[in-house]
Structures are given as structure tokens and as C-alpha cells.
Design an enzyme around this catalytic site. Structure first.
Site, mmCIF file in Angstrom:
data_model
loop_
_atom_site.group_PDB
_atom_site.id
_atom_site.type_symbol
_atom_site.label_atom_id
_atom_site.label_comp_id
_atom_site.label_asym_id
_atom_site.label_seq_id
_atom_site.Cartn_x
_atom_site.Cartn_y
_atom_site.Cartn_z
ATOM 1 N N ASP A 109 2.816 -0.402 11.810
ATOM 2 C CA ASP A 109 2.759 -1.725 12.439
ATOM 3 C C ASP A 109 4.037 -2.536 12.249
ATOM 4 O O ASP A 109 3.997 -3.755 12.164
ATOM 5 C CB ASP A 109 1.549 -2.511 11.911
ATOM 6 C CG ASP A 109 1.600 -2.723 10.407
ATOM 7 O OD1 ASP A 109 2.460 -2.099 9.741
ATOM 8 O OD2 ASP A 109 0.794 -3.510 9.892
ATOM 9 N N VAL A 120 17.269 8.365 -1.160
ATOM 10 C CA VAL A 120 18.097 7.230 -1.600
ATOM 11 C C VAL A 120 18.870 7.634 -2.857
ATOM 12 O O VAL A 120 20.095 7.467 -2.942
ATOM 13 C CB VAL A 120 17.212 5.978 -1.877
ATOM 14 C CG1 VAL A 120 17.989 4.903 -2.632
ATOM 15 C CG2 VAL A 120 16.663 5.413 -0.568
ATOM 16 N N ASP A 126 0.089 2.238 8.424
ATOM 17 C CA ASP A 126 -0.426 1.472 9.569
ATOM 18 C C ASP A 126 0.435 1.562 10.834
ATOM 19 O O ASP A 126 -0.034 1.212 11.912
ATOM 20 C CB ASP A 126 -0.564 -0.006 9.192
ATOM 21 C CG ASP A 126 -1.707 -0.240 8.213
ATOM 22 O OD1 ASP A 126 -2.498 0.688 8.000
ATOM 23 O OD2 ASP A 126 -1.788 -1.355 7.660
ATOM 24 N N HIS A 173 -22.663 15.520 22.124
ATOM 25 C CA HIS A 173 -22.266 14.973 20.817
ATOM 26 C C HIS A 173 -21.009 14.127 21.007
ATOM 27 O O HIS A 173 -20.252 14.337 21.967
ATOM 28 C CB HIS A 173 -22.065 16.068 19.782
ATOM 29 C CG HIS A 173 -20.922 16.969 20.087
ATOM 30 N ND1 HIS A 173 -19.670 16.765 19.571
ATOM 31 C CD2 HIS A 173 -20.835 18.055 20.884
ATOM 32 C CE1 HIS A 173 -18.864 17.700 20.033
ATOM 33 N NE2 HIS A 173 -19.551 18.494 20.832
ATOM 34 N N ARG A 183 -6.010 -2.777 9.323
ATOM 35 C CA ARG A 183 -6.626 -4.108 9.434
ATOM 36 C C ARG A 183 -6.189 -4.800 10.722
ATOM 37 O O ARG A 183 -6.986 -5.341 11.449
ATOM 38 C CB ARG A 183 -6.214 -4.969 8.235
ATOM 39 C CG ARG A 183 -7.376 -5.285 7.313
ATOM 40 C CD ARG A 183 -7.025 -6.326 6.296
ATOM 41 N NE ARG A 183 -5.834 -6.023 5.543
ATOM 42 C CZ ARG A 183 -5.805 -5.736 4.247
ATOM 43 N NH1 ARG A 183 -6.926 -5.691 3.570
ATOM 44 N NH2 ARG A 183 -4.676 -5.517 3.628
ATOM 45 N N THR A 225 4.515 2.520 5.589
ATOM 46 C CA THR A 225 3.106 2.121 5.635
ATOM 47 C C THR A 225 2.365 3.071 6.559
ATOM 48 O O THR A 225 2.904 3.483 7.593
ATOM 49 C CB THR A 225 2.928 0.678 6.152
ATOM 50 O OG1 THR A 225 1.554 0.485 6.537
ATOM 51 C CG2 THR A 225 3.800 0.339 7.351
ATOM 52 N N ASP A 255 4.865 -4.610 6.193
ATOM 53 C CA ASP A 255 5.337 -5.913 6.660
ATOM 54 C C ASP A 255 5.566 -6.918 5.523
ATOM 55 O O ASP A 255 6.634 -7.536 5.446
ATOM 56 C CB ASP A 255 4.307 -6.464 7.659
ATOM 57 C CG ASP A 255 4.799 -7.718 8.328
ATOM 58 O OD1 ASP A 255 5.738 -7.615 9.134
ATOM 59 O OD2 ASP A 255 4.264 -8.809 8.033
ATOM 60 N N ARG A 278 0.968 -5.013 -4.912
ATOM 61 C CA ARG A 278 1.125 -6.173 -4.036
ATOM 62 C C ARG A 278 1.431 -7.323 -4.984
ATOM 63 O O ARG A 278 0.806 -7.439 -6.034
ATOM 64 C CB ARG A 278 -0.161 -6.423 -3.251
ATOM 65 C CG ARG A 278 -0.566 -5.196 -2.400
ATOM 66 C CD ARG A 278 -1.596 -5.540 -1.363
ATOM 67 N NE ARG A 278 -2.185 -4.360 -0.735
ATOM 68 C CZ ARG A 278 -1.674 -3.731 0.319
ATOM 69 N NH1 ARG A 278 -0.548 -4.154 0.882
ATOM 70 N NH2 ARG A 278 -2.280 -2.673 0.833
ATOM 71 N N CYS A 279 2.399 -8.152 -4.636
ATOM 72 C CA CYS A 279 2.893 -9.140 -5.596
ATOM 73 C C CYS A 279 2.794 -10.564 -5.028
ATOM 74 O O CYS A 279 3.730 -11.039 -4.371
ATOM 75 C CB CYS A 279 4.345 -8.791 -5.956
ATOM 76 S SG CYS A 279 5.111 -9.956 -7.081
ATOM 77 N N VAL A 322 -8.559 7.936 1.230
ATOM 78 C CA VAL A 322 -8.095 9.321 1.360
ATOM 79 C C VAL A 322 -6.930 9.385 2.374
ATOM 80 O O VAL A 322 -6.035 10.238 2.272
ATOM 81 C CB VAL A 322 -9.301 10.214 1.766
ATOM 82 C CG1 VAL A 322 -9.761 9.921 3.169
ATOM 83 C CG2 VAL A 322 -8.986 11.672 1.609
ATOM 84 N N GLN A 323 -6.921 8.418 3.300
ATOM 85 C CA GLN A 323 -5.864 8.391 4.334
ATOM 86 C C GLN A 323 -4.493 8.027 3.766
ATOM 87 O O GLN A 323 -3.473 8.206 4.412
ATOM 88 C CB GLN A 323 -6.208 7.362 5.422
ATOM 89 C CG GLN A 323 -7.448 7.700 6.189
ATOM 90 C CD GLN A 323 -8.032 6.471 6.885
ATOM 91 O OE1 GLN A 323 -7.655 6.163 8.002
ATOM 92 N NE2 GLN A 323 -8.949 5.773 6.231
ATOM 93 N N GLY A 345 0.839 -1.207 0.000
ATOM 94 C CA GLY A 345 0.000 0.000 0.000
ATOM 95 C C GLY A 345 0.865 1.244 0.000
ATOM 96 O O GLY A 345 1.847 1.311 0.740
HETATM 97 O O1 F6P Z 1 -1.395 -1.298 4.727
HETATM 98 C C1 F6P Z 1 -1.989 -0.093 4.443
HETATM 99 C C2 F6P Z 1 -3.460 -0.272 4.215
HETATM 100 O O2 F6P Z 1 -4.006 0.968 3.817
HETATM 101 C C3 F6P Z 1 -4.258 -0.843 5.384
HETATM 102 O O3 F6P Z 1 -4.546 0.108 6.379
HETATM 103 C C4 F6P Z 1 -5.473 -1.371 4.695
HETATM 104 O O4 F6P Z 1 -6.078 -2.359 5.471
HETATM 105 C C5 F6P Z 1 -4.887 -1.923 3.427
HETATM 106 O O5 F6P Z 1 -3.709 -1.206 3.178
HETATM 107 C C6 F6P Z 1 -5.781 -1.829 2.215
HETATM 108 O O6 F6P Z 1 -5.135 -2.467 1.173
HETATM 109 P P1 F6P Z 1 -5.517 -2.397 -0.372
HETATM 110 O O7 F6P Z 1 -4.821 -1.212 -0.948
HETATM 111 O O8 F6P Z 1 -4.995 -3.662 -0.936
HETATM 112 O O9 F6P Z 1 -7.013 -2.274 -0.430
#
Ligand code: F6P
Length: 329
Positions: free
Chosen positions: A133, A27, A131, A219, A175, A129, A107, A76-77, A260-261, A15
Site C-alpha cells: 500500500d 544494505v 499490504d 462450491h 486494513r 509491508t 507507511d 510500532r513506536c 501466518v501471512q 509489521g
Molecule cells: O501492515 C501489515 C499488517 O499485517 C496489516 O495487514 C494488518 O492490518 C496489521 O499489520 C496488523 O498489525 P499488528 O501486527 O499491529 O497486529
């Protein structure tokens, strides 16, 4: 006799994340300053298997520092999860004359780098990423910008939520990781944060809302990480919203923020993290070192053995979670 120039490759994988371009730039520029040749591999590991490479010179990485996305494209591969795919990747690196490869991704992508290293390619992984993570690094490239994007959007939702005495249930990405939800939840004063690391229930959210309603709160913002919806019988974000409204009497609307994130202009912090990580990766390759992950720990840039680092279990910041719960009332 003139010494042959070393060539290194760089790719972005998985992603996309804001700040990936800033890593690519760092780099390329640092390698060029050390008289190395630099090639960008397009479309991540899929592009490596297709031998899809482009020369990077000083100017080809101009005007990208401030841009989201990745000029190298990403993918993604699935082929790279198999040994045959990785072996072909190592062959491709040799055919392209690479004496090192910088892999920027999450990861799965860093595991690809680890597998390539095991096939003899000096690889350096950079956590990229939204995430956040990757266990060995306190921050990953992309996280800070994603959190800021969520904050900007939730602040807007808060305005309308306040005017209508409503509850906004906001689903954010992640996720398996609740960091975006947790950090944005704190920064936005969410009354409840539902994340995969902690057992969550609608009962607990309703109880907290009822308690705070009695204290005069009118609220509400609730942040839900993508990984929590549809888990443990919780249902989708909109199903959770229906339950909350039925049980609290507070009109509840859902907003799923989605991709959008992953976009947008990287924050200052992101650009700096990306730049120092990119330069660090090249310094390692220059010294003939591969099989490392670059990480940010206590404001320092360090590196770890890639296999050891990817074997670590991520520690969840329970203290932050409890703190958010206490002060968002
Ligand atoms: O790993 C980044 C991420 O945006 C996660 O937060 C999300 O679950 C996932 O990728 C979505 O992946 P894809 O682009 O394959 O829909």
C-alpha cells in the site's frame, strides 16, 4: 591520513514482512563493499530511541536471505509520532555517528523516516509491508510472499470446500489495502473479492452466488480483506458467513488466516526485489543523498522525494478487480 569511515544504520519497523532480512543483508553487504561501517538498530524506532545498535559485518548477515521475520526485530513506536520523539531519534543518530539511515517498513515507518530527515538525518525509506500500500511503488517487500502464502492455504481450503459442496469465506490481512485479497482472489478463482477500495455488500455476493449456482457451480471461495469486515455495517467474517449461508442455502465456513501471512520463506521475486532495493538505498547514501524512497516501477528501481511520494494517493487497479469478477464464475 586515513579517511574516517562513514557509518550507516539500518532498521526494520512496523509489521514484519518476508524479505526484510534480504534487504538488511543487501544494505550491509553493499555498504561494507564501499568501505562503510554498518550498524543495525534493533526493534525499529523504539530501539533507536533506546540507542540499541549492533555492528553488522559480512558474516552477521549470512544465512538470513531465505528467512522470514527480521533479525533486527521490529516494533510500532507511538513515541515517534510526536516531534519530541523524532528529535530524540535524530540525537540518537548523531550519538551513534550515523551519516545515513535506511528505514525498511510500511507507511507509518516511512513517515518516521521523513520526519527524521526533516530533523537533518539523511534517511532512505524502503517499502517493506505485506499490504502493498505504498503509492509510489508497484510492489513492496513482503507482498509477493504473503500472496503466495494465501494461495497455498486457499488451495487447500478449496479441496475440502469442493468435497463438501461448501463455500469458504477467507479473511486475509489488509486494513486499508485490498491488494492481498485481490491478487490472491484472482489466483485462487474466488467468486467474490471484498476489499476496502470498492463498495461491497452481502447482497452482491449472494446475487453472484445465486447466478453461478444456476450455472452449475457447487462450491465457492470468497476472499475478504480484513479492512472490510465490521465496516459499513457488514459485520465480522463469521457474521457475513451466516448471512451467506442463510440466503443461498450453501453451507459456509470461515477461515481467518491472520499472522501466518506475515511469516515464511520469501519467494524468489521477493529476495530479488529486496536485494536491489537495499543496494539502491546504499548507493544514494554513498552519494550523500537522503530524503528519498526507493520504489519499483515498471520493473525498474527508482527513487522519489520522500515527502512528495508519501503525499501521493494510491491508485487502485480497478481493471484487475473487474477482470476477476468476470472470469470467476
Ligand atoms: O501492515 C501489515 C499488517 O499485517 C496489516 O495487514 C494488518 O492490518 C496489521 O499489520 C496488523 O498489525 P499488528 O501486527 O499491529 O497486529
Amino acid at each position: 591520513m586515513e579517511q574516517e569511515r562513514k557509518t550507516i544504520g539500518v532498521l526494520t519497523s512496523g509489521g514484519d514482512a518476508p524479505g526484510m532480512n534480504a534487504v538488511v543483508r543487501a544494505v550491509a553487504r553493499s555498504a561494507l563493499s564501499k568501505e562503510m561501517r554498518v550498524v543495525g538498530i534493533r526493534h525499529g524506532f523504539s530501539g533507536l530511541l533506546a540507542r540499541d545498535a549492533m555492528e553488522l559485518d559480512l558474516r552477521s548477515v549470512s544465512e538470513i536471505l531465505h528467512r522470514g521475520g527480521t533479525i533486527l526485530y521490529t516494533s510500532r513506536c507511538p513515541a515517534f509520532y510526536k516531534e519530541e520523539g523524532v528529535r530524540d531519534g535524530a540525537r540518537a543518530c548523531r550519538e551513534l555517528g550515523l551519516c545515513g539511515l535506511v528505514v525498511i517498513g510500511g507507511d507509518g515507518s516511512l513517515r518516521g523516516a521523513k520526519a527524521l530527515f526533516a530533523q537533518g538525518v539523511p534517511c532512505i525509506g524502503i517499502p517493506g509491508t505485506i499490504d502493498n500500500d505504498i503509492a509510489c511503488s508497484e510492489y513492496t517487500v513482503g507482498f509477493d510472499t504473503a500472496v503466495n502464502t494465501v494461495i497455498e492455504l486457499v488451495d487447500k481450503l478449496r479441496d475440502t470446500s469442493q468435497s463438501h459442496d461448501r463455500c469458504s469465506l477467507v479473511e486475509v490481512m489488509g486494513r486499508n489495502s485490498g491488494d492481498i485479497a485481490l491478487y490472491a482472489g484472482i489466483a485462487c478463482g474466488a467468486v467474490a473479492i471484498l476489499i476496502p477500495e470498492i463498495e461491497c455488500s452481502v447482497d452482491a455476493v449472494v446475487a453472484k452466488m445465486q447466478r453461478t449456482l444456476k450455472m452449475g457451480k457447487r462450491h465457492f471461495i470468497i476472499i475478504l480483506a480484513e479492512g472490510v469486515a465490521n465496516r459499513n455495517g457488514l459485520g465480522s467474517a463469521s457474521e457475513i458467513a451466516v448471512q451467506i449461508e442463510a440466503r443461498t442455502g450453501v453451507e459456509t465456513r470461515t477461515a481467518v488466516l491472520g499472522y501466518v501471512q506475515r511469516g515464511g520463506v520469501p519467494t524468489a521475486r521477493e529476495r530479488i526485489l529486496a536485494s536491489v532495493m537495499g543496494v539502491h538505498a546504499v548507493e544514494l547514501l554513498e552519494r550523500g543523498i537522503g530524503g528519498r524512497i526507493v520504489a519499483s516501477v515498471g520493473n525498474q528501481i527508482v527513487d522519489y522525494d520522500i515527502a512528495e511520494a508519501l503525499g501521493r494517493k494510491r491508485e487502485f487497479n480497478r481493471h484487475l478487480y473487474d477482470l476477476a469478477d468476470m472470469i470467476s464464475i
